[in-house]
Design a protein around this motif. Structure first.
Motif, PDB file in Angstrom:
ATOM      1  N   ASN A  80       6.404  -5.292  -0.485  1.00 50.02           N
ATOM      2  CA  ASN A  80       6.662  -3.913  -0.925  1.00 50.02           C
ATOM      3  C   ASN A  80       7.853  -3.320  -0.152  1.00 50.02           C
ATOM      4  OD1 ASN A  80       4.630  -3.641  -2.907  1.00 50.02           O
ATOM      5  ND2 ASN A  80       3.086  -3.333  -1.323  1.00 50.02           N
ATOM      6  N   THR A  82      11.163  -1.451   1.306  1.00 50.27           N
ATOM      7  CA  THR A  82      11.626  -0.070   1.187  1.00 50.27           C
ATOM      8  C   THR A  82      13.147  -0.040   1.040  1.00 50.27           C
ATOM      9  OG1 THR A  82      11.949   0.124   3.564  1.00 50.27           O
ATOM     10  CG2 THR A  82       9.766   0.734   2.709  1.00 50.27           C
ATOM     11  N   THR A 163      10.465   0.648  -2.711  1.00 44.99           N
ATOM     12  CA  THR A 163       9.727   1.867  -2.390  1.00 44.99           C
ATOM     13  C   THR A 163      10.650   2.851  -1.682  1.00 44.99           C
ATOM     14  OG1 THR A 163       7.667   0.627  -2.217  1.00 44.99           O
ATOM     15  CG2 THR A 163       7.719   2.763  -1.122  1.00 44.99           C
ATOM     16  N   ARG A 168       7.368   8.881  -1.663  1.00 46.39           N
ATOM     17  CA  ARG A 168       6.157   8.163  -2.071  1.00 46.39           C
ATOM     18  C   ARG A 168       6.317   7.591  -3.486  1.00 46.39           C
ATOM     19  NH1 ARG A 168       0.939  11.414  -0.479  1.00 46.39           N
ATOM     20  NH2 ARG A 168       0.206   9.463   0.372  1.00 46.39           N
ATOM     21  N   LYS A 169       7.454   6.943  -3.678  1.00 50.47           N
ATOM     22  CA  LYS A 169       7.741   6.370  -4.985  1.00 50.47           C
ATOM     23  C   LYS A 169       8.021   4.886  -4.834  1.00 50.47           C
ATOM     24  CE  LYS A 169      10.000  10.214  -7.377  1.00 50.47           C
ATOM     25  NZ  LYS A 169      11.276  10.720  -7.860  1.00 50.47           N
ATOM     26  N   LYS A 170       7.455   4.120  -5.749  1.00 54.58           N
ATOM     27  CA  LYS A 170       7.851   2.716  -5.866  1.00 54.58           C
ATOM     28  C   LYS A 170       8.417   2.582  -7.271  1.00 54.58           C
ATOM     29  CE  LYS A 170       5.965  -1.960  -5.705  1.00 54.58           C
ATOM     30  NZ  LYS A 170       4.750  -2.769  -5.590  1.00 54.58           N
ATOM     31  N   HIS A 277       2.301   0.568  -9.571  1.00 55.70           N
ATOM     32  CA  HIS A 277       3.318   0.942  -8.580  1.00 55.70           C
ATOM     33  C   HIS A 277       2.900   2.193  -7.803  1.00 55.70           C
ATOM     34  CE1 HIS A 277       6.749  -1.494 -10.676  1.00 55.70           C
ATOM     35  NE2 HIS A 277       5.910  -2.230  -9.996  1.00 55.70           N
ATOM     36  N   ALA A 281       2.437   2.200  -3.817  1.00 53.58           N
ATOM     37  CA  ALA A 281       3.253   3.179  -3.075  1.00 53.58           C
ATOM     38  C   ALA A 281       2.340   3.960  -2.118  1.00 53.58           C
ATOM     39  CB  ALA A 281       3.961   4.130  -4.026  1.00 53.58           C
ATOM     40  N   PRO A 284       0.629   0.716   0.846  1.00 54.45           N
ATOM     41  CA  PRO A 284       1.626  -0.369   0.859  1.00 54.45           C
ATOM     42  C   PRO A 284       1.037  -1.748   1.187  1.00 54.45           C
ATOM     43  CG  PRO A 284       2.443   1.558   2.035  1.00 54.45           C
ATOM     44  CD  PRO A 284       0.995   1.824   1.736  1.00 54.45           C
TER      45      PRO A 284
END
Ligand SMILES: [Fe+2]
Length: 396
Positions: A80, A82, A163, A168-170, A277, A281, A284
């Motif tokens: 995941n 970033t 991410t 707080r977005k994936k 997702h 998010a 994680p």
């Protein structure tokens, strides 16, 4: 057969993928080609361990040396990934002025490497610009993707997911420039995958096939791919888990994951992926493939009545005897849940640390990150808040 609709479909094939046991032996040929066009400096992007544990590094390092490729190695990509990790990778490799990028890893490494290859050619951009401001440039450094898992299909598609922690977005991005120039899909490099990853990555591919075949952009091509891919995963997944040293099940699971990558490249994902997702998010540590599977029975129950003739054909290996009637939805969802159970997946989002109390936050995050633009609008039914919330609640 689904009756002809007056539609124009995309049939994409943007990467040259070498697939099969020993495919890593194609690497000298690829690097020689690069050298002959003046490309001799590489950014090598990996995670922490898999590039070594898989045996890939022992095969790749001598070739880099033999072909006199100068390289900087960044090993800071994590599951995941970033946008910060991607920017960190760019910062680390930049002093070499790389002329191409080599990714050695699973989906997280492959996706991050696509972004690194884009950003090295567009130094005014940061990774978050691609996801927040939707600026995915149309050109990139060439990428060689040495794939180490049989799930994401990222090595053959034009997508990358990352991410953005502070938001707080994936989220996903796509660009034709993100097709790897070459990919290597060698099942012998996947024999060291832990059983959980064998399971979760294969079921990621399973979800790619189901979503692509049922999106409003599906075509006879993607439905054919989905039938083949689902049949293969159903036949070989348990065997791959029970016989981890055997190459044949890995070969076929890898084949299915390539098919899944091609399928979503042509016909996209719609419900399970964007809903998942949000979960990874917020948590994680949750594996993408597992999150998808916890949502899948509720998604199937929701979409089956709208595409019964498509899903009954695709899911026949898992649920024999389907006739393609909308009323079969409940039974199909139950059968999928039972199959997951046989594979060792404990059903319910509660096993991933979610409870009833988390639903408002999940919904808020979903609406903030996904809204009803993009993927969700390509589901085979009109989707609103109520449908999304019901899928999450039914999945608890
Ligand atoms: Fe996926």
């Amino acid at each position: 057969m689904i009756p002809l609709k007056e539609e124009i479909h995309e049939i994409r094939c943007g990467t040259l993928d070498y697939f099969g046991p020993g495919a890593i032996e194609k690497l000298p040929f690829i690097l020689k080609k690069f050298r002959s066009t003046g490309l001799s400096k590489a950014a090598v992007i990996t995670g922490r361990n898999a590039y070594r544990k898989s045996g890939a590094w022992d095969r790749i390092l001598p070739v880099l040396e033999e072909e006199k490729i100068e390289f900087i190695h960044y090993d800071g990509i994590r599951p995941n990934p970033t946008v910060e990790q991607v920017d960190d990778a760019v910062r680390t490799v930049k002093p070499l002025k790389p002329e191409f990028v080599m990714a050695i890893g699973g989906g997280s490494v492959l996706d991050s490497s696509k972004l690194v290859a884009l950003l090295l050619l567009h130094p005014s951009l940061k990774a978050r610009d691609i996801f927040i401001n939707r600026e995915a440039p149309g050109s990139s450094l060439p990428l060689v993707a040495v794939n180490l898992t049989h799930g994401t299909g990222s090595e053959v598609d034009r997508y990358a997911v990352a991410t953005v922690p502070d938001e707080r977005k994936k989220v996903g991005a796509s660009s034709d420039a993100m097709y790897p120039r070459y990919a290597i899909d060698d099942p012998e490099l996947m024999l060291s995958l832990p059983p959980d990853e064998v399971l979760h990555t294969s079921l990621d591919a399973f979800n790619h096939l189901i979503e692509a075949a049922t999106s409003t952009l599906s075509s006879p091509y993607t439905r054919m791919i989905a039938r083949e891919g689902v049949k293969v995963i159903h036949k070989y997944l348990l065997r791959a888990i029970e016989s981890p040293d055997e190459t044949e099940p890995r070969y076929y699971l890898l084949y299915a994951s390539i098919l899944g990558g091609i399928a979503i490249d042509c016909s996209v994902v719609h419900l399970t992926h964007p809903l998942e997702h949000v979960l990874s998010a917020l948590r994680p540590g949750l594996s993408h493939g597992l999150g998808l599977c916890l949502l899948l029975p509720a998604v199937i129950r929701t979409i089956y009545p709208h595409v019964p003739e498509v899903l009954s054909e695709i899911l026949k290996p898992v649920v024999p005897g389907l006739e393609g009637r909308p009323e079969e939805a409940e039974d199909v969802a139950d059968a999928i849940r039972e199959w997951m159970d046989e594979l060792g997946i404990r059903p319910g989002l509660r096993h991933a640390g979610f409870s009833e109390d988390d639903i408002p936050e999940i919904m808020k995050t979903f609406l903030l990150a996904q809204g009803y633009r993009g993927s969700v609008s390509l589901a085979p039914l009109p989707v609103d808040d109520g449908i999304i919330e019901k899928i999450y609640r039914d999945s608890l």
